[in-house]
Design an enzyme around this catalytic site. Sequence first.
Site, PDB file in Angstrom:
ATOM      1  N   LYS A  20       0.830  -1.210   0.000  1.00  0.00           N
ATOM      2  CA  LYS A  20       0.000   0.000   0.000  1.00  0.00           C
ATOM      3  C   LYS A  20       0.871   1.270   0.000  1.00  0.00           C
ATOM      4  O   LYS A  20       2.066   1.215   0.312  1.00  0.00           O
ATOM      5  CB  LYS A  20      -0.951  -0.045   1.196  1.00  0.00           C
ATOM      6  CG  LYS A  20      -1.954  -1.209   1.128  1.00  0.00           C
ATOM      7  CD  LYS A  20      -2.960  -1.153   2.275  1.00  0.00           C
ATOM      8  CE  LYS A  20      -3.996  -2.258   2.162  1.00  0.00           C
ATOM      9  NZ  LYS A  20      -5.044  -2.155   3.209  1.00  0.00           N
ATOM     10  N   TYR A  60     -12.281  -2.863  -3.677  1.00  0.00           N
ATOM     11  CA  TYR A  60     -12.889  -2.758  -2.347  1.00  0.00           C
ATOM     12  C   TYR A  60     -14.420  -2.726  -2.397  1.00  0.00           C
ATOM     13  O   TYR A  60     -15.051  -2.258  -1.444  1.00  0.00           O
ATOM     14  CB  TYR A  60     -12.330  -1.528  -1.625  1.00  0.00           C
ATOM     15  CG  TYR A  60     -10.903  -1.728  -1.145  1.00  0.00           C
ATOM     16  CD1 TYR A  60     -10.554  -2.834  -0.355  1.00  0.00           C
ATOM     17  CD2 TYR A  60      -9.908  -0.804  -1.447  1.00  0.00           C
ATOM     18  CE1 TYR A  60      -9.253  -3.011   0.097  1.00  0.00           C
ATOM     19  CE2 TYR A  60      -8.597  -0.977  -0.995  1.00  0.00           C
ATOM     20  CZ  TYR A  60      -8.279  -2.083  -0.223  1.00  0.00           C
ATOM     21  OH  TYR A  60      -6.992  -2.267   0.237  1.00  0.00           O
ATOM     22  N   ASN A 123      -2.538   0.249   6.665  1.00  0.00           N
ATOM     23  CA  ASN A 123      -1.972  -0.958   7.279  1.00  0.00           C
ATOM     24  C   ASN A 123      -1.009  -1.710   6.349  1.00  0.00           C
ATOM     25  O   ASN A 123      -0.885  -2.929   6.421  1.00  0.00           O
ATOM     26  CB  ASN A 123      -3.089  -1.857   7.821  1.00  0.00           C
ATOM     27  CG  ASN A 123      -4.020  -2.331   6.734  1.00  0.00           C
ATOM     28  OD1 ASN A 123      -3.874  -1.959   5.571  1.00  0.00           O
ATOM     29  ND2 ASN A 123      -4.981  -3.167   7.090  1.00  0.00           N
ATOM     30  N   HIS A 126      -2.031  -5.350   1.428  1.00  0.00           N
ATOM     31  CA  HIS A 126      -3.289  -6.058   1.164  1.00  0.00           C
ATOM     32  C   HIS A 126      -2.961  -7.486   0.753  1.00  0.00           C
ATOM     33  O   HIS A 126      -2.007  -7.711   0.003  1.00  0.00           O
ATOM     34  CB  HIS A 126      -4.048  -5.382   0.012  1.00  0.00           C
ATOM     35  CG  HIS A 126      -5.194  -6.221  -0.506  1.00  0.00           C
ATOM     36  ND1 HIS A 126      -6.469  -6.131   0.016  1.00  0.00           N
ATOM     37  CD2 HIS A 126      -5.243  -7.198  -1.456  1.00  0.00           C
ATOM     38  CE1 HIS A 126      -7.256  -7.022  -0.609  1.00  0.00           C
ATOM     39  NE2 HIS A 126      -6.533  -7.674  -1.510  1.00  0.00           N
ATOM     40  N   GLU A 137      -9.304 -10.902  -7.746  1.00  0.00           N
ATOM     41  CA  GLU A 137      -8.437  -9.734  -7.588  1.00  0.00           C
ATOM     42  C   GLU A 137      -7.272  -9.777  -8.577  1.00  0.00           C
ATOM     43  O   GLU A 137      -6.904  -8.747  -9.152  1.00  0.00           O
ATOM     44  CB  GLU A 137      -7.951  -9.642  -6.134  1.00  0.00           C
ATOM     45  CG  GLU A 137      -9.105  -9.346  -5.185  1.00  0.00           C
ATOM     46  CD  GLU A 137      -8.746  -9.424  -3.694  1.00  0.00           C
ATOM     47  OE1 GLU A 137      -9.651  -9.178  -2.870  1.00  0.00           O
ATOM     48  OE2 GLU A 137      -7.591  -9.728  -3.349  1.00  0.00           O
TER      49      GLU A 137
HETATM   50  P1  IDP Z   1      -7.906  -7.036   5.458  1.00  0.00           P
HETATM   51  O1  IDP Z   1      -7.090  -6.048   4.642  1.00  0.00           O
HETATM   52  O2  IDP Z   1      -7.154  -7.517   6.668  1.00  0.00           O
HETATM   53  O3  IDP Z   1      -8.462  -8.169   4.625  1.00  0.00           O
HETATM   54  P2  IDP Z   1     -10.590  -5.918   5.446  1.00  0.00           P
HETATM   55  O4  IDP Z   1     -11.581  -6.104   6.542  1.00  0.00           O
HETATM   56  O5  IDP Z   1     -10.805  -6.663   4.166  1.00  0.00           O
HETATM   57  O6  IDP Z   1      -9.137  -6.218   6.055  1.00  0.00           O
HETATM   58  O7  IDP Z   1     -10.526  -4.361   5.145  1.00  0.00           O
HETATM   59  C1  IDP Z   1      -9.946  -3.863   3.964  1.00  0.00           C
HETATM   60  C2  IDP Z   1      -9.102  -2.667   4.313  1.00  0.00           C
HETATM   61  O8  IDP Z   1      -9.951  -1.613   4.789  1.00  0.00           O
HETATM   62  C3  IDP Z   1      -8.113  -2.885   5.462  1.00  0.00           C
HETATM   63  O9  IDP Z   1      -6.910  -3.494   5.041  1.00  0.00           O
HETATM   64  C4  IDP Z   1      -7.909  -1.483   5.974  1.00  0.00           C
HETATM   65  O10 IDP Z   1      -7.019  -0.750   5.107  1.00  0.00           O
HETATM   66  C5  IDP Z   1      -9.299  -0.879   5.832  1.00  0.00           C
HETATM   67  N1  IDP Z   1     -10.109  -1.022   7.064  1.00  0.00           N
HETATM   68  C6  IDP Z   1     -10.656  -2.167   7.552  1.00  0.00           C
HETATM   69  N2  IDP Z   1     -11.335  -1.945   8.695  1.00  0.00           N
HETATM   70  C7  IDP Z   1     -11.217  -0.620   8.939  1.00  0.00           C
HETATM   71  C8  IDP Z   1     -11.710   0.230   9.988  1.00  0.00           C
HETATM   72  O11 IDP Z   1     -12.400  -0.191  10.923  1.00  0.00           O
HETATM   73  N3  IDP Z   1     -11.383   1.549   9.902  1.00  0.00           N
HETATM   74  C9  IDP Z   1     -10.625   2.063   8.880  1.00  0.00           C
HETATM   75  N4  IDP Z   1     -10.156   1.307   7.875  1.00  0.00           N
HETATM   76  C10 IDP Z   1     -10.429  -0.026   7.893  1.00  0.00           C
HETATM   77 MG    MG Z   2      -9.840  -8.104   3.071  1.00  0.00          MG
END
Ligand code: IDP
Ligand code: MG
Length: 142
Positions: A20, A60, A123, A126, A137
């Site tokens: 990212k 997304y 974070n 991905h 994807e």
């Molecule tokens: P993942 O990346 O661990 O699979 P997902 O639940 O698929 O997590 O969420 C996609 C992305 O959305 C996350 O990697 C993060 O960047 C963002 N995200 C997920 N939950 C939150 C939240 O509660 N607040 C802000 N951003 C979030």
């Molecule tokens: Mg995810």
Amino acid sequence: MYSCYFDILISMEQTFIMIKPNAVEKGLVGEILKRIESKGLKVVEQRMSTLSKEKASELYAVHKERPFYNDLVEYITSGPVVLMKVEGNSAVKAMRSIMGATDPLEAASGTIRGDYGLDITKNLVHGSDSAENAQKELNLFF
Ligand code: IDP
Ligand code: MG
């Protein structure tokens, strides 16, 4: 010996990984690549790109109704990312394990998110969450 060979054959998998924008910004591409390769996985395709709003919203789409969606799309299109096709034994699960939990504050140390992040949106990396989503994807980007 043959059954062992067969086990490896049937669990060979591909997954979609994206480094990212904040990880690219922080100069962590080499470190993340090293962790993927050290785990025993192979990067079979890789390129740098800045995602359009359209591509980001396709990736997304499942999160469209979530309160963080707009911030997420804004962030993921804010700078260059590295797109990867990663292959290996149980690649989806193996990558999820070296990435760590979604929230870097919850992710174990020793994982990419646990070691390098503080922000749940930014974070660092991905990784697809299932073999089926991985193929979808990968088709979006390769
Ligand atoms: P993942 O990346 O661990 O699979 P997902 O639940 O698929 O997590 O969420 C996609 C992305 O959305 C996350 O990697 C993060 O960047 C963002 N995200 C997920 N939950 C939150 C939240 O509660 N607040 C802000 N951003 C979030
Ligand atoms: Mg995810």
